[in-house]
Design a protein around this motif. Structure first.
Motif, mmCIF file in Angstrom:
data_model
loop_
_atom_site.group_PDB
_atom_site.id
_atom_site.type_symbol
_atom_site.label_atom_id
_atom_site.label_comp_id
_atom_site.label_asym_id
_atom_site.label_seq_id
_atom_site.Cartn_x
_atom_site.Cartn_y
_atom_site.Cartn_z
ATOM 1 N N PRO A 8 0.607 -1.116 0.108
ATOM 2 C CA PRO A 8 0.004 -0.067 -0.067
ATOM 3 C C PRO A 8 0.772 1.350 0.095
ATOM 4 O O PRO A 8 0.467 2.330 -0.454
ATOM 5 C CB PRO A 8 -0.885 -0.174 1.147
ATOM 6 C CG PRO A 8 -0.459 -1.106 1.984
ATOM 7 C CD PRO A 8 0.519 -2.213 1.140
ATOM 8 N N LEU A 9 1.877 1.315 0.670
ATOM 9 C CA LEU A 9 2.720 2.518 0.566
ATOM 10 C C LEU A 9 3.175 2.873 -0.826
ATOM 11 O O LEU A 9 3.727 3.816 -1.081
ATOM 12 C CB LEU A 9 4.086 2.406 1.513
ATOM 13 C CG LEU A 9 3.752 2.536 2.719
ATOM 14 C CD1 LEU A 9 5.054 2.655 3.739
ATOM 15 C CD2 LEU A 9 2.903 3.649 3.369
ATOM 16 N N SER A 39 8.958 -3.915 1.946
ATOM 17 C CA SER A 39 10.139 -4.203 0.872
ATOM 18 C C SER A 39 10.838 -3.098 0.103
ATOM 19 O O SER A 39 11.006 -3.077 -0.983
ATOM 20 C CB SER A 39 9.736 -5.216 -0.083
ATOM 21 O OG SER A 39 9.309 -6.347 0.555
ATOM 22 N N ILE A 40 10.977 -1.774 0.917
ATOM 23 C CA ILE A 40 11.600 -0.696 0.485
ATOM 24 C C ILE A 40 13.211 -0.677 0.788
ATOM 25 O O ILE A 40 13.242 -0.927 2.007
ATOM 26 C CB ILE A 40 10.801 0.572 0.872
ATOM 27 C CG1 ILE A 40 9.483 0.364 0.647
ATOM 28 C CG2 ILE A 40 11.412 1.730 0.618
ATOM 29 C CD1 ILE A 40 8.405 1.759 0.874
ATOM 30 N N GLY A 74 7.004 12.980 8.705
ATOM 31 C CA GLY A 74 5.676 12.638 8.321
ATOM 32 C C GLY A 74 5.554 12.641 6.726
ATOM 33 O O GLY A 74 5.076 11.821 5.958
ATOM 34 N N ILE A 75 6.115 13.793 6.236
ATOM 35 C CA ILE A 75 6.046 14.026 4.620
ATOM 36 C C ILE A 75 7.316 12.872 4.057
ATOM 37 O O ILE A 75 6.781 12.301 3.081
ATOM 38 C CB ILE A 75 6.485 15.405 4.368
ATOM 39 C CG1 ILE A 75 5.317 16.539 4.756
ATOM 40 C CG2 ILE A 75 7.015 15.438 2.666
ATOM 41 C CD1 ILE A 75 5.717 17.958 4.516
ATOM 42 N N PRO A 83 4.621 7.045 -3.814
ATOM 43 C CA PRO A 83 3.324 6.461 -4.083
ATOM 44 C C PRO A 83 3.167 7.180 -5.468
ATOM 45 O O PRO A 83 3.117 8.513 -5.718
ATOM 46 C CB PRO A 83 2.522 6.767 -2.912
ATOM 47 C CG PRO A 83 3.226 8.011 -2.354
ATOM 48 C CD PRO A 83 4.733 7.651 -2.616
ATOM 49 N N ALA A 84 1.837 6.903 -5.982
ATOM 50 C CA ALA A 84 1.021 7.710 -7.085
ATOM 51 C C ALA A 84 0.294 8.587 -6.543
ATOM 52 O O ALA A 84 0.028 9.773 -7.356
ATOM 53 C CB ALA A 84 0.219 6.577 -7.834
#
Length: 94
Positions: A8-9, A39-40, A74-75, A83-84
């Motif tokens: 989701p991220l 998995s980043i 947070g940003i 993300p899109a």
């Protein structure tokens, strides 16, 4: 549904509350925990710390951050998965 996405991220990054970070963690470790669950790679963590302008404070505990630094973290978290879609709820003050 957000929960239905395998990563989701990578779909949606959000900043809803700048202070939703464990105060004992460093900015780096907060982002690494998020990265591990999606998995980043670490290189992306380093990139968003730089992009958000908090790379110099990356090893400091979040409890010592000003509101602005917390918002930058947070940003960085919202951008972590490249993300899109990015949702920022009141990302700045003043």
């Amino acid at each position: 549904s957000y929960a239905a996405h395998p990563a989701p991220l990578h779909e949606v990054g959000a900043l809803l509350e700048a202070r939703s970070v464990h105060p004992g963690r460093s900015a780096f470790h907060h982002l690494m925990a998020l990265a591990h669950t999606h998995s980043i790679p670490r290189s992306r963590v380093d990139a968003v710390l730089e992009l958000a302008g908090i790379h110099e404070a990356a090893r400091k505990r979040v409890k010592g951050f000003s509101l602005g630094m917390g918002q930058r973290l947070g940003i960085a978290a919202a951008l972590l998965g490249d993300p899109a879609t990015v949702i920022l709820d009141e990302p700045v003050n003043g």
